[in-house]
Scaffold this active site. Structure first.
Site, PDB file in Angstrom:
ATOM      1  N   ASP A  54      49.280  65.556  76.906  1.00 48.94           N
ATOM      2  CA  ASP A  54      49.317  65.727  78.361  1.00 48.94           C
ATOM      3  C   ASP A  54      48.471  66.939  78.748  1.00 48.94           C
ATOM      4  O   ASP A  54      48.251  67.848  77.941  1.00 48.94           O
ATOM      5  CB  ASP A  54      50.753  65.869  78.864  1.00 48.94           C
ATOM      6  CG  ASP A  54      51.442  67.125  78.357  1.00 48.94           C
ATOM      7  OD1 ASP A  54      51.427  67.331  77.128  1.00 48.94           O
ATOM      8  OD2 ASP A  54      51.999  67.886  79.168  1.00 48.94           O
TER       9      ASP A  54
ATOM     10  N   ASP B 233      42.798  72.303  75.185  1.00 44.81           N
ATOM     11  CA  ASP B 233      44.263  72.271  75.255  1.00 44.81           C
ATOM     12  C   ASP B 233      44.747  70.843  75.499  1.00 44.81           C
ATOM     13  O   ASP B 233      45.023  70.471  76.631  1.00 44.81           O
ATOM     14  CB  ASP B 233      44.715  73.204  76.374  1.00 44.81           C
ATOM     15  CG  ASP B 233      46.222  73.402  76.435  1.00 44.81           C
ATOM     16  OD1 ASP B 233      46.909  73.044  75.460  1.00 44.81           O
ATOM     17  OD2 ASP B 233      46.701  73.910  77.460  1.00 44.81           O
TER      18      ASP B 233
ATOM     19  N   GLU C 251      54.297  68.597  77.274  1.00 41.80           N
ATOM     20  CA  GLU C 251      54.311  69.986  76.821  1.00 41.80           C
ATOM     21  C   GLU C 251      53.974  70.939  77.953  1.00 41.80           C
ATOM     22  O   GLU C 251      54.509  72.056  78.026  1.00 41.80           O
ATOM     23  CB  GLU C 251      53.323  70.158  75.661  1.00 41.80           C
ATOM     24  CG  GLU C 251      53.413  71.516  74.942  1.00 41.80           C
ATOM     25  CD  GLU C 251      52.599  72.630  75.607  1.00 41.80           C
ATOM     26  OE1 GLU C 251      52.821  73.805  75.279  1.00 41.80           O
ATOM     27  OE2 GLU C 251      51.747  72.316  76.467  1.00 41.80           O
ATOM     28  N   GLU C 252      53.091  70.500  78.852  1.00 39.11           N
ATOM     29  CA  GLU C 252      52.627  71.391  79.905  1.00 39.11           C
ATOM     30  C   GLU C 252      53.688  71.689  80.961  1.00 39.11           C
ATOM     31  O   GLU C 252      53.534  72.644  81.734  1.00 39.11           O
ATOM     32  CB  GLU C 252      51.385  70.799  80.590  1.00 39.11           C
ATOM     33  CG  GLU C 252      50.172  70.659  79.691  1.00 39.11           C
ATOM     34  CD  GLU C 252      49.559  71.996  79.297  1.00 39.11           C
ATOM     35  OE1 GLU C 252      50.104  73.043  79.698  1.00 39.11           O
ATOM     36  OE2 GLU C 252      48.557  71.998  78.580  1.00 39.11           O
TER      37      GLU C 252
ATOM     38  N   GLU D 109      47.831  74.576  69.015  1.00 38.19           N
ATOM     39  CA  GLU D 109      47.428  75.139  70.298  1.00 38.19           C
ATOM     40  C   GLU D 109      46.207  76.040  70.100  1.00 38.19           C
ATOM     41  O   GLU D 109      46.029  76.646  69.034  1.00 38.19           O
ATOM     42  CB  GLU D 109      48.565  75.954  70.918  1.00 38.19           C
ATOM     43  CG  GLU D 109      49.698  75.135  71.482  1.00 38.19           C
ATOM     44  CD  GLU D 109      49.365  74.521  72.844  1.00 38.19           C
ATOM     45  OE1 GLU D 109      48.316  74.869  73.417  1.00 38.19           O
ATOM     46  OE2 GLU D 109      50.172  73.697  73.322  1.00 38.19           O
TER      47      GLU D 109
ATOM     48  N   HIS E  76      43.192  75.156  81.198  1.00 39.27           N
ATOM     49  CA  HIS E  76      43.808  75.158  82.533  1.00 39.27           C
ATOM     50  C   HIS E  76      42.840  75.560  83.650  1.00 39.27           C
ATOM     51  O   HIS E  76      43.277  76.050  84.680  1.00 39.27           O
ATOM     52  CB  HIS E  76      45.029  76.094  82.567  1.00 39.27           C
ATOM     53  CG  HIS E  76      46.168  75.636  81.708  1.00 39.27           C
ATOM     54  ND1 HIS E  76      47.458  76.079  81.900  1.00 39.27           N
ATOM     55  CD2 HIS E  76      46.227  74.776  80.658  1.00 39.27           C
ATOM     56  CE1 HIS E  76      48.247  75.513  80.992  1.00 39.27           C
ATOM     57  NE2 HIS E  76      47.513  74.712  80.231  1.00 39.27           N
TER      58      HIS E  76
END
Length: 400
Positions: free
Chosen positions: A89, A119, A151-152, A179, A373
């Site tokens: 995700d 990510d 996970e996010e 990660e 992000h």
């Protein structure tokens, strides 16, 4: 997508490009797996790939059935061995500046652009590409592959995967979470708890404030207390070297309430988080806030309207990670990455959940967390080359 030319063989005659990694990453990036959407299309793609490799796997689903994990085992299915863990995700792309389609992999000057490259679809692609070589190595213990959802936003996918692991008995001995860390070993990260606080007051005309209960002002008092707590953490600790900052933190990130400037606000809310170092307990911090509200804010509210007051809702939480520096897993990762020491980070991962489930875990993956992000997220091809080599070495060293 601009095509990536194959890298030249190194001095030993072997290619320095991860076999199929870039091709697989291109396919993975093509799926929009923003956390508010179903991930079943990408899970189906990965399942088809595993079927083609003859790999056993289990799927586990969220309660709605629109998201799934995969737990695959290279070798004889069962307990033991090493798990490689990654999520598919991603965070949203809306409101960010992108110079190309975020769901089409683009290569430029050795950098690969696209949502999730760092990510952490890059790590997942590298794991999938390594399967043929791991199979051919005929290792004595299994290599597990964890691919999880959400996970996010909550790490609930990892929680569901752990539940399924208890049902299947396929529990690994160790776990590597990929990660982005620039392939530096991370043995510790902070715990995190997010909470929504809702304040109910009593509406009325602003000309007669004593007849109402102002929810916005009550919320503001609680928010001021949170700001004081943030200062207390910074001045009193506890302090744990290696984290940046080296102490726990808390902050309010969102707030709202009220309907008009001349109306006593009967509703307000705010959302906040704690990020705690080892030695601090975020549930204990929640209790501190609740105790302050009950003793210093609510009595005056309830004297006017007994139905007024605060409500607290924990949105999500993940435990911190604390792998001992002298653990064999830490030693192995340091040796294979050429690092003399391991680090600690303030962001959270599913590694703490695996640790709490009795599986020692470490974080080490390709890419830079500072590229995640944001618009034009990228990972260097060289990082995937190094990751591909690292995964094969980890599998051989731990399971050979």
């Amino acid at each position: 997508m601009q095509q990536t030319a194959p890298l030249a063989p190194d001095a030993s005659g072997s290619s320095t490009e991860p076999p199929r990694t870039l091709e697989l990453l291109s396919r993975l990036i093509g799926f929009d797996t923003t956390s508010d959407r179903s991930n079943l299309p990408i899970i189906d793609f990965i399942a088809d790939y595993l079927d083609g490799q003859g790999i056993a796997y289990r799927r586990s689903f969220n309660p709605a059935g629109d998201k799934a994990n995969i737990h695959a085992v290279i070798g004889k299915p069962g307990p033991g061995g090493l798990a490689l863990s990654g999520h598919v995700d991603t965070v949203p792309v809306e409101g960010q500046r992108w110079t190309s389609d975020p769901f089409t992999l683009r290569e430029d000057s050795g950098l690969l652009y696209g949502r999730g490259t760092a990510d952490m679809k890059g790590f997942v692609a590298s794991c999938l590409a390594a399967i043929p070589d791991i199979k051919a190595a005929n290792l004595t213990r299994p290599v597990h592959l964890f691919i999880s959802y959400d996970e996010e936003i909550s790490c609930d996918g990892a929680r569901r995967l752990i539940e399924d692991m208890a049902e299947s008995g396929w529990k690994p001995d160790l776990c590597l979470v990929g990660e982005p860390s620039l392939l530096a070993p991370i043995t510790g990260h902070k715990g995190r708890l997010a909470m929504r606080v809702t304040v109910r007051g009593r509406a009325g005309h602003s000309a007669t404030p004593a007849r109402g209960v102002n929810a916005v002002q009550a919320a503001a008092k609680a928010i001021a207390w949170v700001a004081e707590e943030e200062r207390r953490f910074a001045t009193q600790g506890p302090f744990v070297p290696g984290f940046d900052p080296p102490h726990s933190t808390c902050q309010v990130g969102r707030m709202g309430g009220g309907t008009g400037i001349n109306i006593i606000a009967d509703l307000a809310w705010f959302e906040m988080e704690w990020r705690t170092v080892p030695g601090d307990d975020f549930f204990a911090e929640v209790d501190r806030l609740r105790a302050y509200v009950a003793a210093d804010i609510e009595p005056a509210m309830k004297a006017v309207d007994p139905d007024s007051g605060f409500a607290f809702e924990v949105l999500n939480w993940i435990p911190g990670l604390a792998l001992p520096e002298d653990h064999p897993l830490a030693d192995t990762v340091r040796q294979l990455t050429g690092r003399n020491s391991a680090g600690r980070v303030s962001y959270g991962t599913e590694a703490g959940l695996f640790q709490d489930a009795g599986i020692p875990a470490i974080v080490c993956g390709p890419g830079n967390i500072n590229q995640a992000h944001q618009g034009d997220e990228w990972i260097a091809v060289s990082e995937l080359v190094a990751c591909d080599r690292f995964i094969r070495q980890m599998a051989t060293r731990v399971c050979g």
